[in-house]
Each structure stands twice: as structure tokens, then as C-alpha cells.
Design an enzyme around this catalytic site. Structure first.
Site, PDB file in Angstrom:
ATOM      1  N   SER A  88       0.835  -1.214   0.000  1.00 31.76           N
ATOM      2  CA  SER A  88       0.000   0.000   0.000  1.00 31.76           C
ATOM      3  C   SER A  88       0.868   1.263   0.000  1.00 31.76           C
ATOM      4  CB  SER A  88      -0.954   0.008   1.197  1.00 31.76           C
ATOM      5  OG  SER A  88      -0.306   0.327   2.419  1.00 31.76           O
ATOM      6  N   PRO A 147      -0.960   3.385   4.335  1.00 34.90           N
ATOM      7  CA  PRO A 147      -2.137   3.718   3.518  1.00 34.90           C
ATOM      8  C   PRO A 147      -3.204   2.621   3.582  1.00 34.90           C
ATOM      9  CG  PRO A 147      -0.131   4.208   2.318  1.00 34.90           C
ATOM     10  CD  PRO A 147       0.298   3.477   3.563  1.00 34.90           C
ATOM     11  N   TYR A 148      -2.790   1.363   3.704  1.00 32.51           N
ATOM     12  CA  TYR A 148      -3.777   0.279   3.851  1.00 32.51           C
ATOM     13  C   TYR A 148      -4.612   0.490   5.115  1.00 32.51           C
ATOM     14  CZ  TYR A 148      -5.671  -4.240   5.230  1.00 32.51           C
ATOM     15  OH  TYR A 148      -6.518  -5.230   5.666  1.00 32.51           O
ATOM     16  N   ALA A 149      -3.908   0.765   6.230  1.00 30.94           N
ATOM     17  CA  ALA A 149      -4.607   0.964   7.506  1.00 30.94           C
ATOM     18  C   ALA A 149      -5.551   2.161   7.413  1.00 30.94           C
ATOM     19  CB  ALA A 149      -3.590   1.157   8.623  1.00 30.94           C
ATOM     20  N   SER A 151      -6.976   3.263   4.787  1.00 30.45           N
ATOM     21  CA  SER A 151      -8.114   2.959   3.906  1.00 30.45           C
ATOM     22  C   SER A 151      -9.158   2.133   4.657  1.00 30.45           C
ATOM     23  CB  SER A 151      -7.647   2.230   2.635  1.00 30.45           C
ATOM     24  OG  SER A 151      -7.320   0.875   2.896  1.00 30.45           O
TER      25      SER A 151
END
Ligand code: NAD
Length: 313
Positions: A88, A147-149, A151
Site C-alpha cells: 500500500s 495507507p492500507y490501515a 483505507s
């Protein structure tokens, strides 16, 4: 129950489809068989129920409307997402598009079709840099580390907003590092077992003292099905973890025991975006969902190794 499972060909989605179909639910899957890992693996995951999976993108609004018009869904379990912390960082925009806009498109299509129940796959990563453990659903979650977290947290916030406006009941499940047969090939346990089997080094990022709350996939499916069955008009969040932390060094030793070979370790720098520790408080899920994880890590690793060897044979 007539239910749509997005991400049905993925690791967790394929187990969920099998469980729902086995107990007689009318489950329909949606998956785009994307190439974040080999699509051939996803086709293999879904082989037993391929005729029940619609191939398509959750960002395709016309496809979603068509799907909801064809089926009278009572509920949606939304698992489709780009997963993984490290990738991510290379593609934050793509993660936002699929994980946040994708969630918006799903809930909007549900609203147009009058579907009132949603179970959403969130993640332990929303706890980010929080230091107090175990993590509780009531903790502040405003410092995600990747960025994954972000999102996943953004998905939860969006659903918090739309739940009263669209009057859709939402249960958000924060999964803690899930493992078991079909685990994604880039995840640690899968990579470690492969490395020990092949006699190649295990990349150990940091000094081995980081820890994770590893949760066996059957336990996650128990919790997800219980959440689906109990999903009502409310907005709720539950941790689904194992509540037993395992350090990276311990994990590597246990993988060695499960495989029956001494692991070779390659020590590497810590990676950006990784958090130091995760640990779930599961009291709320236990009380409301009857959630009680059953598979200890040693047993789960043995089952994973059996599955891995059967694939390679
Ligand atoms: P996975 O990648 O195996 O499954 C996700 C599936 O979604 C894939 O089959 C993929 O093809 C599909 N998908 C992705 N984007 C899509 C799109 N635009 N349209 C249609 N389908 C799309 O991952 P997984 O490990 O099974 O994770 C499932 C869910 O659980 C994800 O939402 C993930 O963020 C969440 N989660 C997983 C873990 C874990 O440890 N595996 C932990 C926390 C949260």
C-alpha cells in the site's frame, strides 16, 4: 440466507463461501480475480463454487446494479479489497480507490437496491501506532501507520456516516492477522513455511521482538458468520483476534517445528508501515457473537503445512 460475498475468491472469502454454502445459505460471490497475487491461485480457491462467483469490479456501478437487481440479497459481506501494508505504500492512490471508493460503491448500490445489512472486513491495522494493549473497539484509532490501515479506517468512517442516512445496519469486523490454508502467498506464515521447506532464508525484519495476534481462518469464519447472523439495524465494531500474542522470533521457531526443519534466518531492517505489536481484546465479540477462537498457533501451523504440502505435491 441470500447473501453477497465480495472478494469471494480470496483467502478469507473462499472459506466464507464454502461455510455459507455448506450450511445451506444462498451465497453469491463477486470477485475481479485481480493480479495483486496470481489470479490462478484465486481461481483455485474458488474452484469448488466457481459457478456461484460473478466476475467483476466493485467499482463498476452498472455491474453492481445489475447484480443487485438479479438477486434479492438480504445481506452483503464486503471482503473485497487490496490487502497488505507494504504494497500500500507503493500505491496509496490505488488502495484508496479500491478500499474506500469501492466500499462507497457497494453501500450505495445496497441503498439503491434496498439491502439493509452489511458486514465489513476491517483490520487490526486501524489501531496503528497505539501503544496500549490489548486493543479495544473503544480505543481512539486516529494514527494508522500505512495507507492500507488508513483505507480500512476510512471505510469504517464512511460506513459510520452512511449507516443512519441509508438506514443500513453495519457490523465492522477488525480481523487480526489471519492465517490458514489458502493464506495469501505474500503473507509471513506462507512465505516462512515455503522458505523452511525449500531451505532458503526467512527474511526477519527487525530484531524478532515485534509480535502479532495470529488468528486461524476457521475461527475468523466462525466470527464472521456469527456477525452476519446477528447483524441488525445498529452500527457495531468487533475485534476478531486470537488474544494470544506471538513474537516474530517465536513464530519462526514454531514454523520450524511444524515443518520439521531448522529455519535459516536473514536479519533485515524494520519495514516502513509495520506496527510493533498487535493484540485483540475479544470480550465484546465473545459477549455478543459467542466468539471463542479454538485453534492454537501450533495446531494452525500444522494444518497450514499439511495444506501447503498437498498443493506442492
Ligand atoms: P485476498 O486478497 O485474498 O482477498 C480479497 C479478494 O478481493 C481477492 O480475491 C481480490 O481479487 C478481490 N478484490 C480486490 N479488489 C477487487 C475489486 N476491485 N473488485 C472485485 N474484487 C476485488 O485477501 P484476504 O486476506 O482474504 O482479505 C479479505 C479481507 O479481509 C480484505 O478486506 C482484507 O483487507 C481484510 N483483512 C484481512 C486480513 C488477513 O490477515 N488476511 C487481516 C485484516 C483484514
Amino acid at each position: 440466507m441470500k447473501v453477497l460475498v465480495t472478494g469471494a475468491a480470496g483467502f478469507i472469502g473462499s472459506h466464507l463461501m464454502e461455510r455459507l454454502l455448506a450450511r445451506g445459505d444462498d451465497a453469491v460471490g463477486l470477485d475481479w480475480y485481480g493480479d495483486n497475487y496470481p489470479p490462478s491461485i484465486k481461481r483455485q480457491n474458488a474452484a469448488a463454487f466457481a459457478d456461484r462467483v460473478v466476475e467483476g469490479d466493485i467499482l463498476n456501478v452498472a455491474l453492481l446494479d445489475d447484480l443487485f437487481a438479479k438477486h434479492d440479497f438480504e445481506a452483503v459481506v464486503h471482503l473485497a479489497a487490496l490487502p497488505g501494508v507494504r504494497p500500500s505504500i507503493a500505491e496509496p492512490g490505488r488502495y484508496q480507490a479500491v478500499n474506500v471508493e469501492g466500499t462507497a460503491q457497494i453501500v450505495d448500490a445496497m441503498h439503491r437496491a434496498g439491502v439493509k445489512r452489511l458486514v465489513f472486513a476491517s483490520s487490526s491495522s486501524v489501531y496503528g501506532r497505539n501503544e496500549e494493549r490489548p486493543y479495544r473497539e473503544t480505543d481512539r484509532v486516529d494514527q494508522p501507520a500505512s495507507p492500507y490501515a488508513s483505507s480500512k479506517r476510512a471505510g469504517e468512517l464512511l460506513l459510520t456516516t452512511l449507516h443512519p442516512i441509508f438506514q443500513i445496519g453495519v457490523t465492522s469486523l477488525r480481523y487480526f492477522t489471519v492465517y490458514g490454508p489458502r493464506q495469501r502467498p505474500e503473507m509471513a506464515i506462507h512465505k516462512f513455511v515455503k522458505a523452511v521447506e525449500e531451505g532458503t532464508p526467512i527474511p526477519m525484519f527487525g530484531n524478532g521482538e515485534t509480535s502479532r495476534d495470529y488468528t486461524y481462518v476457521d475461527d475468523i469464519i466462525d466470527g464472521t458468520v456469527a456477525a452476519l447472523d446477528r447483524c441488525d439495524e445498529r452500527f457495531r465494531i468487533y475485534n476478531l483476534g486470537d488474544n494470544r500474542p506471538v513474537t516474530l522470533r517465536e513464530l519462526i521457531d514454531k514454523v520450524g517445528e511444524a515443518v520439521g526443519k531448522e529455519p535459516i534466518i536473514e536479519e533485515l531492517e524494520e519495514q516502513a508501515g509495520d506496527v510493533q505489536h498487535t493484540l485483540a481484546c475479544i470480550d465484546q465479540a465473545a459477549a455478543d457473537l459467542g466468539y471463542a477462537p479454538k485453534v492454537p498457533i501450533e495446531e494452525g501451523l500444522r494444518r497450514f503445512v499439511d495444506w501447503y504440502r498437498a498443493q506442492e505435491a
